[in-house]
Scaffold this motif. Sequence first.
Motif, short mmCIF file in Angstrom:
data_model
loop_
_atom_site.label_atom_id
_atom_site.label_comp_id
_atom_site.label_asym_id
_atom_site.label_seq_id
_atom_site.Cartn_x
_atom_site.Cartn_y
_atom_site.Cartn_z
N UNK A 82 0.90 -1.17 -0.01
CA UNK A 82 -0.09 0.23 0.05
C UNK A 82 0.92 1.57 -0.18
N UNK A 83 2.49 0.74 0.50
CA UNK A 83 3.26 2.29 0.09
C UNK A 83 4.22 2.48 -0.66
N UNK A 84 3.88 1.70 -1.65
CA UNK A 84 5.05 1.40 -2.31
C UNK A 84 6.42 2.85 -3.25
N UNK A 123 1.70 9.20 1.45
CA UNK A 123 0.21 7.33 0.99
C UNK A 123 0.29 7.21 2.51
N UNK A 124 1.10 6.29 3.30
CA UNK A 124 1.11 6.43 4.56
C UNK A 124 0.44 7.25 5.26
N UNK A 184 -6.15 8.51 -3.42
CA UNK A 184 -6.29 6.95 -3.52
C UNK A 184 -6.35 6.79 -2.47
N UNK A 185 -5.27 6.92 -1.65
CA UNK A 185 -5.20 6.20 -0.34
C UNK A 185 -6.27 6.59 0.67
N UNK A 186 -6.75 7.88 0.41
CA UNK A 186 -8.14 8.31 1.71
C UNK A 186 -9.23 7.44 1.14
#
Length: 738
Positions: free
Chosen positions: A464-466, A482-483, A686-688
Motif C-alpha cells: 500500500x505504500x510502494x 501515502x502512509x 487514492x489512499x484516502x
Amino acid sequence: MSRRVPFAAAVVWMLAALSVAATALAGAPDRAFADRGGPARSVVPVVMVGIGGLTAADVSPARTPALAALVGRGAPGVLVPRSVRPRTCPLDGWLTVSAGERAAGPATCGPLPRVARIPGGAGTSTVSGWRRLAEAQARTGYGAEPGRLAEHLARAGSCATAVGPGAAVALADRSGTVARYRPAFDRTAAPTGDCPLTVVDAGALPLGVGRGDALVAADALVAKVVAASGPGATVLVAGLSDESAGSGTSLRLAAAAGPGFDGSWLTSGGTRREALVQLTDLTPTLTELLGTGTDEVFDGGCWRATGDRPAGRATSAAAAATLDRLRAFATTDRVVSTYGLWFFTALVVVQLLAYGLALLVAARARRAVSRRRAGRLASAAGLVCGAAPVAAVLAGLVPWAASPVPVWSLVLTVAGFTAVLAALAGRTPYDPPWAAPTTLALVTAVVLGADVVTGSHLQGGNLVTPGDLPLVGGRYFGFGNVAFAIFATAVLLTAGGLATRQAERHHRRRAALVVLTVGFAAVVLDGWPSWGADFGGVLALVPGVAVLAADVAGVRLTVRRVALVAIAAVAAVSAVSVADWLRPPESRSHLGTFVQRGVEGQGGPVVVRKAEAALASLTYGGPLGWLTLLTYVGVGVYLLRPRGFGARALADTYRCWPTARPTLRAVWLTGLLGFALNDSGVAVLAAVLMTGVPLVVVALVRSSPDVSRRPPPRPPAPDRARPRGQRGAVGSAASSRG
C-alpha cells in the motif's frame, strides 16, 4: 448552563503544547539514531572504492573472495543509488559524491570525461568539460555544486588522491582541477598519514556479456587496495551507480571495514534503517572519517554501524545468510513495485463487484431475508477491503522476501492478516453501526502509529505504500505521503467514532475533548522528527482535527476561526521544524534539513520541485490521475450533500451515527489538503478512498433497518442550551434526511 471553552482558547492551548514540546526537542540528539555505535572519528587512512552496478547478488566467496571477505568481516548493507533521475549513470554517481547532494551529467549515459595531466603540475590534472557539467546542474532542479568535497578538504588542510576518471570527478574542485591524480592504483596511491584519503574508480559493471570478467577484475582491485592500505585503514566499497549500459535500476551493495565497522550492519542518518544507506551518504561519511570538521553541511548522513553479526565472520553459512538478507531488499523492491498497483486494482474491483451484486440482489428481492443477505455481502466486502491496507502493512512482520516463492508468500500473508482482522471487526454488534468501522480504523491508526515510533520498519516494503520503497527514495523513516493519508483517515474515523456516545448524550464538550485528545496524539506522532517527521501532513491534519472538534462541539466556523486554525497549523510545524534544525546535523530529520535549505537560499527550489511532482501525478497512468481526482470530488459531494440514488440510506446512517457527517467532512478536507501540500498528489486521494470508502459502506449497511433488523432511531432532541442560529453539523445531521 455550562460554560463552553472558547474555540480560540482551545487552538491556542494546542499550539502552546506543541511549542513547549518543540522547545524540549531543541538541542536534543535523536536517541533512536545518535546513540547507535559508529566508527571512531578521525580514523586514518581512508580509502573508498566505487564499483558501478555492483549488487549483493554479484558477491560470492568463490567468484569474488575479496569482496566476500570484506562483507564478512565488516558492515555490509544495500545502497540506494538514486540521484536526479530514476536511473543513475556512473557519471551521476561520481558527481553526487563531488557535490555532496544529488547531481547528474547528460541525460543519456556516456563515458566518463577524460582526465588530462597539467604540464609541470606535479601530478595535477584537469577534468575535461567540467564547466559544462557544473552549468548543467541548474537544469536538474537540485542546483548541486560539484567540487564542494574537494574545496572542503582543502580548507581543512587534508590531502586526497584520485585513482581513475570517476574518482577524478569526485575529487575535482570547482574549476575541475584535481590536485593528485593516478590513472591506475599502485602503492604510491595508497592512503598515508600525509595524504589520508584515496578514492578509487573500479569501473562500472556491464550488463550481460563481460559482466563476469569485469567483476573478477574489480574484486582483484579491491584485494590490492586492502593489502596496500594496511590493517588500520577504513575501506569503503560502494556500488554508487547503475550499470554503464542498460535501462534498469536496482539496489546496490555497500560495505565498510575498519575500526568501528566490524561484524555489524550499515545504517546512516539519512535512512535510519538497518542495512540501508544511500548515495548522498558517501560525502559526509568521508569527511567525518577524516575528521575535517563540519564547516559545510552535505545532504545525507554519515555511515554508522548498527546491530551485530557475531557469527557472520566465522562460518560460510552465516556469510551466506548475510548476503541473503541483502538480496531480500532487492526481492522486496521487485515484488512490491510489480504488484503494488495490482493490489490496489484488486481492492477496487472486489468492492465494485461485491457492492454491485448486493445492490442488484436488494433491488430484485421481495423478501426482507434476501435484502438482509445482500446487505451482509456488502458489509463483508467492506470489512475485507477495509482491513486489507493495515494487513498489507502487518505483512512486513513476516520475512516473506526470503521465501523461495516470495510472491505467493506475500499474497498468503496479506490474505491471512486480512481474514483475521475482518473476522474480528465483523464480530462487533450491528448496534451501534459505527462499531465495526471504528474498530478497523483504530487498529489501522495504532499499527501505523506504533510503527513510526519504533522506526518505520513496516513502511519500507508493503503493497500500500510502494512510494516508500528504498529504491524509490520517497521516505526511509517516518510517515510517507501515502502512509500519512491512511493514518490520517483512520485517526479521524476513530475520533469521530469514539466521540459519538458523548454526542448522543449531548455532552458536546466531552465529545470535542475526545476528538482533540485523539487528534493531538496523532499530530504529535505525525510531526515529531523522531517519529513521523511529516511536514505537509501536520498542515493537512490539524485543520481536519479542528473542523471535526468544532462540528461536534457545535461551534460555527467563521473566517476568523478558519484563519486561526491555519495559523496554528503553520506555527506548530514551524516550531517543530526549527527545533529539529537546532539539533546536531546527524540527528536532524528532513524537517530540520528543509530549514537548513531555507537558510542556504535553496528552500524555493525544493518547494517548486515538490509542487511540480504533485501536478505531474495528475497525468500518472494516462487519465488515471484525473479520474482519481474527479472521483474524490464526486464522493465528497455525495457524502456531504447526498442527493438521488442511495440518499435515504446515507440519511439513515447520519441519524444512527450523529458524528458521521462531520467526520466525513474532516476526512475529505484532510485528504484534499494532503493532495495540495504533498508531492505524491493524487496518490494521497487514492489512499484516502482506499481506506475510508469500505468503512463508510460498512456503516451504511449496518445502519439499514433491513440488515440490522431494528427500527430506524428517532432523531435526538435539540440542544436547548445552545444559542439560536448556531446549530452545528451534529444537530443538523441528526435531523437531516438528505
